[in-house]
Design a protein around this motif. Sequence first.
Motif, PDB file in Angstrom:
ATOM      1  N   UNK A  37       0.684  -1.222  -0.056  1.00 38.79           N
ATOM      2  CA  UNK A  37      -0.102  -0.029  -0.043  1.00 38.79           C
ATOM      3  C   UNK A  37       0.823   1.269  -0.142  1.00 38.79           C
ATOM      4  N   UNK A  38       0.091   2.459   0.289  1.00 39.58           N
ATOM      5  CA  UNK A  38       0.971   3.580   0.013  1.00 39.58           C
ATOM      6  C   UNK A  38       1.936   3.723   1.313  1.00 39.58           C
ATOM      7  N   UNK A  39       1.574   2.882   2.446  1.00 40.76           N
ATOM      8  CA  UNK A  39       2.523   3.073   3.508  1.00 40.76           C
ATOM      9  C   UNK A  39       3.657   2.076   3.267  1.00 40.76           C
ATOM     10  N   UNK A  40       3.817   1.296   2.186  1.00 41.45           N
ATOM     11  CA  UNK A  40       4.611   0.302   1.864  1.00 41.45           C
ATOM     12  C   UNK A  40       4.681  -0.870   2.752  1.00 41.45           C
ATOM     13  N   UNK A  41       3.533  -0.932   3.214  1.00 36.45           N
ATOM     14  CA  UNK A  41       3.299  -2.464   3.893  1.00 36.45           C
ATOM     15  C   UNK A  41       2.328  -3.310   3.196  1.00 36.45           C
ATOM     16  N   UNK A  42       2.689  -4.824   3.184  1.00 35.10           N
ATOM     17  CA  UNK A  42       1.764  -5.641   2.576  1.00 35.10           C
ATOM     18  C   UNK A  42       0.221  -5.363   2.880  1.00 35.10           C
ATOM     19  N   UNK A  43      -0.584  -5.738   1.936  1.00 30.33           N
ATOM     20  CA  UNK A  43      -2.032  -5.582   1.966  1.00 30.33           C
ATOM     21  C   UNK A  43      -2.448  -6.916   1.906  1.00 30.33           C
ATOM     22  N   UNK A  44      -3.373  -7.042   3.260  1.00 33.54           N
ATOM     23  CA  UNK A  44      -3.801  -8.440   3.438  1.00 33.54           C
ATOM     24  C   UNK A  44      -4.764  -8.779   2.380  1.00 33.54           C
ATOM     25  N   UNK A  45      -4.810  -9.855   1.813  1.00 34.88           N
ATOM     26  CA  UNK A  45      -5.722 -10.644   0.758  1.00 34.88           C
ATOM     27  C   UNK A  45      -5.197 -10.425  -0.456  1.00 34.88           C
ATOM     28  N   UNK A  46      -3.869  -9.936  -0.884  1.00 29.59           N
ATOM     29  CA  UNK A  46      -3.191  -9.811  -2.046  1.00 29.59           C
ATOM     30  C   UNK A  46      -2.091 -10.826  -2.321  1.00 29.59           C
ATOM     31  N   UNK A  47      -1.919 -11.725  -1.509  1.00 29.90           N
ATOM     32  CA  UNK A  47      -0.902 -12.492  -1.548  1.00 29.90           C
ATOM     33  C   UNK A  47      -0.740 -13.368  -2.849  1.00 29.90           C
ATOM     34  N   UNK A  48       0.451 -13.475  -3.228  1.00 29.14           N
ATOM     35  CA  UNK A  48       0.842 -14.561  -4.302  1.00 29.14           C
ATOM     36  C   UNK A  48       1.927 -15.624  -3.716  1.00 29.14           C
ATOM     37  N   UNK A  49       1.661 -16.988  -4.084  1.00 31.18           N
ATOM     38  CA  UNK A  49       2.824 -17.628  -3.547  1.00 31.18           C
ATOM     39  C   UNK A  49       3.614 -18.391  -4.828  1.00 31.18           C
ATOM     40  N   UNK A  50       4.849 -18.346  -4.605  1.00 29.72           N
ATOM     41  CA  UNK A  50       5.863 -18.925  -5.674  1.00 29.72           C
ATOM     42  C   UNK A  50       6.591 -19.994  -5.088  1.00 29.72           C
ATOM     43  N   UNK A  51       6.394 -21.184  -5.516  1.00 30.07           N
ATOM     44  CA  UNK A  51       7.388 -21.948  -5.295  1.00 30.07           C
ATOM     45  C   UNK A  51       8.871 -22.055  -5.651  1.00 30.07           C
ATOM     46  N   UNK A  52       9.788 -21.572  -4.958  1.00 27.22           N
ATOM     47  CA  UNK A  52      11.069 -21.406  -5.244  1.00 27.22           C
ATOM     48  C   UNK A  52      11.989 -22.136  -4.294  1.00 27.22           C
ATOM     49  N   UNK A  53      13.312 -22.181  -4.725  1.00 29.28           N
ATOM     50  CA  UNK A  53      14.602 -22.496  -3.940  1.00 29.28           C
ATOM     51  C   UNK A  53      15.500 -21.372  -3.633  1.00 29.28           C
ATOM     52  N   UNK A  54      15.393 -20.375  -4.018  1.00 26.86           N
ATOM     53  CA  UNK A  54      16.236 -19.209  -3.847  1.00 26.86           C
ATOM     54  C   UNK A  54      15.503 -17.594  -3.867  1.00 26.86           C
ATOM     55  N   UNK A  55      15.968 -16.843  -3.352  1.00 26.30           N
ATOM     56  CA  UNK A  55      15.699 -15.571  -3.054  1.00 26.30           C
ATOM     57  C   UNK A  55      16.607 -14.598  -3.283  1.00 26.30           C
ATOM     58  N   UNK A  56      16.696 -13.693  -4.530  1.00 26.43           N
ATOM     59  CA  UNK A  56      17.881 -12.830  -4.370  1.00 26.43           C
ATOM     60  C   UNK A  56      17.347 -11.440  -4.010  1.00 26.43           C
ATOM     61  N   UNK A  57      18.307 -10.678  -3.273  1.00 26.18           N
ATOM     62  CA  UNK A  57      17.763  -9.221  -2.783  1.00 26.18           C
ATOM     63  C   UNK A  57      18.582  -8.195  -3.571  1.00 26.18           C
ATOM     64  N   UNK A  58      17.768  -7.549  -4.147  1.00 24.50           N
ATOM     65  CA  UNK A  58      18.500  -6.249  -4.970  1.00 24.50           C
ATOM     66  C   UNK A  58      17.911  -5.042  -4.357  1.00 24.50           C
TER      67      UNK A  58
END
Length: 426
Positions: free
Chosen positions: A237-258
Amino acid sequence: MNDKIMVKRDIVIIGGGPAGLAAALAAKKEGAESILILERDKELGGILNQCIHNGFGLHTFQEELTGPEYAARFIRMVKEQRIEYRLNTMVMDISQDKVITAMSRQDGMYQIRAKAVILAMGCRERPRGALNIPGYRPAGIYSAGTAQRLVNMEGFMPGKKVVILGSGDIGLIMARRMTLEGAEVKAVAELMPYSGGLKRNIVQCLNDFDIPLYLSHTVSEIQGRDRVERVVVSEAGPDRRPIPGTEMTFDCDTVLLSVGLIPENELSRGADIQMDPRTNGPVVYENMETSIPGVFACGNVLHVHDLVDFVTAEAARAGRAAAAYCAGKQTAEGRTLDIRNGSLVGYTVPQHVRMDADFTGADVFFRVRAICGASRIVVKDETGAQIASFRREHMAPGEMENIKLPRVLLEKAQGAVTVSVEEEQA
């Protein structure tokens, strides 16, 4: 440690990446003889050694090079000029009177007294700890730069199914790199409503490979105890916090942070150099001199650049100024102007301009704080009088802007000058 066993050099450059190499060459060309580069890694070239993609050198050499090729040209010139450098050397401290404490396995701990110091330490990546992502601490979470080094230099693939948080240039480039190496990049999530990377990287690294970019989204949970198993991405949202109910789940084994770069300024702060909270780098004059006379800063330690060509051009300015300082050529200070950032401008570099006898004009670099369409960059003095205006069709936070302010314009200014962006009305 007494002066009898203290090394003495005219110019000591901390960092052997593109900024340090370019500064050394410019200082040498300006007549400086006693130059020493200190590099903590085992080789010169800095971060460019792991940037095997092309796109470097278009401004400097008028041709497209890879990162190692760009670095190799500067390294060759440094060696041809017989500029001294020491590898595997960690700088521990810089004093206000320009005494540098360094340490290496070969020489132990020793001190160097310099007439001038050039800070060229580069920047580092913002870590996961700064992001407050809930979840365990499983294997499979890497900064994008670490993954780049593993793939390009160590020959190790971090994972096969990847989600990337942040759309900075390194993250975009690694989305393409991982895809080319056979991994599946499920998504790139960006907290802001715009990408933090160059437009060309969005096109070449994401669009060309059909990798989805989710703007105004963030990773709200990392699942998996021993190894990453799933990542939950939510709309922000505008406060940069996650909005409940908008979740998408991805199966993965790696997260890259940029998720952003931070200028490497522990040494600068330790020397009590004045810092700019907006850039997280030193405050500098038009010749890259910091608040300590004879100490200069350039490259990503000063502010995070988008193109290495701009890094080396800025470093050359610092090298020439350091050589002039050692030769006693610097003229007496004239009038000093402050350069401030106004509406839609995140920061300006340099922050001060000295109008001495040799001053001909200033190159001012800045970034905007939001995507701007057709706009004018407006420079005004404290009375509100406009002294310069520059038109742009498009500006974005991921791309650094540059304007030239000649002396003849700055001499008209009453007090400090402010750089602002005014969007044109449709």
